[in-house]
Design a protein around this motif. Structure first.
Motif, PDB file in Angstrom:
ATOM      1  N   GLN A  85       0.815  -1.205   0.000  1.00  0.00           N
ATOM      2  CA  GLN A  85       0.000   0.000   0.000  1.00  0.00           C
ATOM      3  C   GLN A  85       0.857   1.266   0.000  1.00  0.00           C
ATOM      4  O   GLN A  85       0.475   2.267  -0.617  1.00  0.00           O
ATOM      5  CB  GLN A  85      -0.916   0.003   1.229  1.00  0.00           C
ATOM      6  CG  GLN A  85      -1.892  -1.160   1.286  1.00  0.00           C
ATOM      7  CD  GLN A  85      -2.640  -1.210   2.611  1.00  0.00           C
ATOM      8  OE1 GLN A  85      -2.486  -0.333   3.459  1.00  0.00           O
ATOM      9  NE2 GLN A  85      -3.451  -2.245   2.774  1.00  0.00           N
TER      10      GLN A  85
ATOM     11  N   ARG B 131       3.526   6.233  -0.564  1.00  0.00           N
ATOM     12  CA  ARG B 131       2.172   6.752  -0.365  1.00  0.00           C
ATOM     13  C   ARG B 131       1.900   6.778   1.138  1.00  0.00           C
ATOM     14  O   ARG B 131       2.131   5.789   1.837  1.00  0.00           O
ATOM     15  CB  ARG B 131       1.140   5.878  -1.073  1.00  0.00           C
ATOM     16  CG  ARG B 131      -0.301   6.290  -0.779  1.00  0.00           C
ATOM     17  CD  ARG B 131      -1.317   5.424  -1.491  1.00  0.00           C
ATOM     18  NE  ARG B 131      -1.398   5.768  -2.907  1.00  0.00           N
ATOM     19  CZ  ARG B 131      -1.030   4.968  -3.895  1.00  0.00           C
ATOM     20  NH1 ARG B 131      -0.543   3.772  -3.637  1.00  0.00           N
ATOM     21  NH2 ARG B 131      -1.151   5.350  -5.149  1.00  0.00           N
TER      22      ARG B 131
ATOM     23  N   SER C  52      -3.191   9.625   4.653  1.00  0.00           N
ATOM     24  CA  SER C  52      -3.746  10.640   3.753  1.00  0.00           C
ATOM     25  C   SER C  52      -3.831  10.199   2.304  1.00  0.00           C
ATOM     26  O   SER C  52      -4.478  10.850   1.485  1.00  0.00           O
ATOM     27  CB  SER C  52      -2.898  11.917   3.824  1.00  0.00           C
ATOM     28  OG  SER C  52      -1.606  11.686   3.268  1.00  0.00           O
ATOM     29  N   ASP C  53      -3.145   9.115   1.941  1.00  0.00           N
ATOM     30  CA  ASP C  53      -3.063   8.621   0.570  1.00  0.00           C
ATOM     31  C   ASP C  53      -2.264   9.566  -0.331  1.00  0.00           C
ATOM     32  O   ASP C  53      -2.265   9.428  -1.544  1.00  0.00           O
ATOM     33  CB  ASP C  53      -4.467   8.411  -0.027  1.00  0.00           C
ATOM     34  CG  ASP C  53      -4.465   7.292  -1.072  1.00  0.00           C
ATOM     35  OD1 ASP C  53      -3.716   6.316  -0.885  1.00  0.00           O
ATOM     36  OD2 ASP C  53      -5.187   7.415  -2.071  1.00  0.00           O
ATOM     37  N   HIS C  54      -1.561  10.508   0.254  1.00  0.00           N
ATOM     38  CA  HIS C  54      -0.722  11.450  -0.495  1.00  0.00           C
ATOM     39  C   HIS C  54       0.558  10.744  -0.946  1.00  0.00           C
ATOM     40  O   HIS C  54       1.164   9.992  -0.185  1.00  0.00           O
ATOM     41  CB  HIS C  54      -0.366  12.645   0.398  1.00  0.00           C
ATOM     42  CG  HIS C  54       0.637  13.573  -0.211  1.00  0.00           C
ATOM     43  ND1 HIS C  54       0.313  14.443  -1.225  1.00  0.00           N
ATOM     44  CD2 HIS C  54       1.948  13.769   0.052  1.00  0.00           C
ATOM     45  CE1 HIS C  54       1.384  15.137  -1.561  1.00  0.00           C
ATOM     46  NE2 HIS C  54       2.394  14.753  -0.803  1.00  0.00           N
ATOM     47  N   CYS C  55       0.955  10.968  -2.198  1.00  0.00           N
ATOM     48  CA  CYS C  55       2.172  10.344  -2.733  1.00  0.00           C
ATOM     49  C   CYS C  55       3.325  11.338  -2.722  1.00  0.00           C
ATOM     50  O   CYS C  55       3.130  12.532  -2.959  1.00  0.00           O
ATOM     51  CB  CYS C  55       1.933   9.851  -4.160  1.00  0.00           C
ATOM     52  SG  CYS C  55       0.666   8.561  -4.269  1.00  0.00           S
TER      53      CYS C  55
END
Length: 269
Positions: free
Chosen positions: A159, A222, A226-229
């Motif tokens: 993930q 990632r 926050s799922d920010h890359c």
């Protein structure tokens, strides 16, 4: 993977196996290699089967000189062969021994790198200590201790590590080089048995490739929450240790200077 491979015991790299591969790749017979290296064909056979102890530096140099004449060895192949000949370090200390080498000042220094990723790791990819940013970037790694064990066995690794399979392959290849550099493969048997339950590890181990560094510095991650890359530049430096020289490294993950296009969806910062 073939079903009948499940019960096979994975073998660490050996001088004989690598010598055989290099010889076969050049189409050189044992007799021809032996004659040009100044040894007997039976000695080459014993080396390849692992029936003899480590060859001397003079013998290794003679073998390399002739193989180089047929087709030059790469820098990695040359180092790997020398390491497997027992010309590297003698043994690896335990994780506990290395953690005991970390002073309070060294541990406090990790927090000074916040919010950048910082950790002390050993040459087998065991995490000895880290700051909060590092632990957050690789959720579960502190518990799993070993980076390769985490990459293969922790579902959260896929993930957060965007080029997950590429990072696994790099680390497997690097492990092969590190085992060779120890000069003693006995410590690796238990670790290989553990990792051998992963089909992907078996597949990549069978590639027989050794690495001694990252082909590129950038790692894409990632954020688990926050799922920010983002892209970080990985830097590795050896840490001085009088008891265990060259066995402790500091990992620094620094933000890249320029944004990069993110093929995974979004902008890498």
């Amino acid at each position: 993977m073939r079903p009948d491979r499940d019960s096979e015991e994975l073998q660490p790299p050996t001088f004989g196996l690598l010598l055989r591969r290099l010889r076969d790749a050049r189409g050189v017979s044992r007799e021809r290699l032996a004659f040009n290296a100044g040894v007997s064909a039976s000695y080459i056979s014993h080396l390849e089967k692992g029936d003899r102890g480590h060859p001397t530096r003079e013998v290794v140099d003679a073998l390399v000189r002739y193989l180089d004449r047929i087709d030059p060895l790469s820098a990695v192949e040359r180092r790997h062969l020398l390491d497997l000949a027992g010309l590297g370090v003698s043994e690896f200390p335990t994780v506990e021994q290395l953690r005991a080498e970390l002073t309070e000042d060294m541990r406090r220094a990790l927090d000074l790198h916040e919010p950048n990723l910082a950790a002390y790791v050993d040459t087998r990819w065991n995490v000895l200590a880290c700051n909060k940013s590092y632990a957050d970037a690789f959720p579960g790694l502190v518990r799993d201790v070993n980076i390769l064990r985490w990459l293969l066995g922790n579902p959260r690794a896929k993930q957060v590590v965007l080029e997950w399979e590429e990072e696994v392959r790099l680390t497997v290849h690097w492990l092969r080089g590190l085992i060779a550099g120890s000069g003693d493969t006995a410590w690796s048997q238990e670790f290989l048995a553990e990792l051998g339950r992963f089909d992907l590890f078996r597949e990549m181990w069978d590639e027989g490739v050794a690495a001694y560094g990252r082909p590129r510095a950038t790692m894409h991650l990632r954020d688990a929450e926050s799922d920010h890359c983002r892209a970080i530049a990985v830097q590795m430096f050896s840490v001085f240790s009088a008891s265990y020289p060259n066995q402790i490294q500091i990992f620094l993950g620094l933000p890249t200077l320029c944004p990069e296009s993110d093929e995974h969806g979004g902008l890498l910062h």
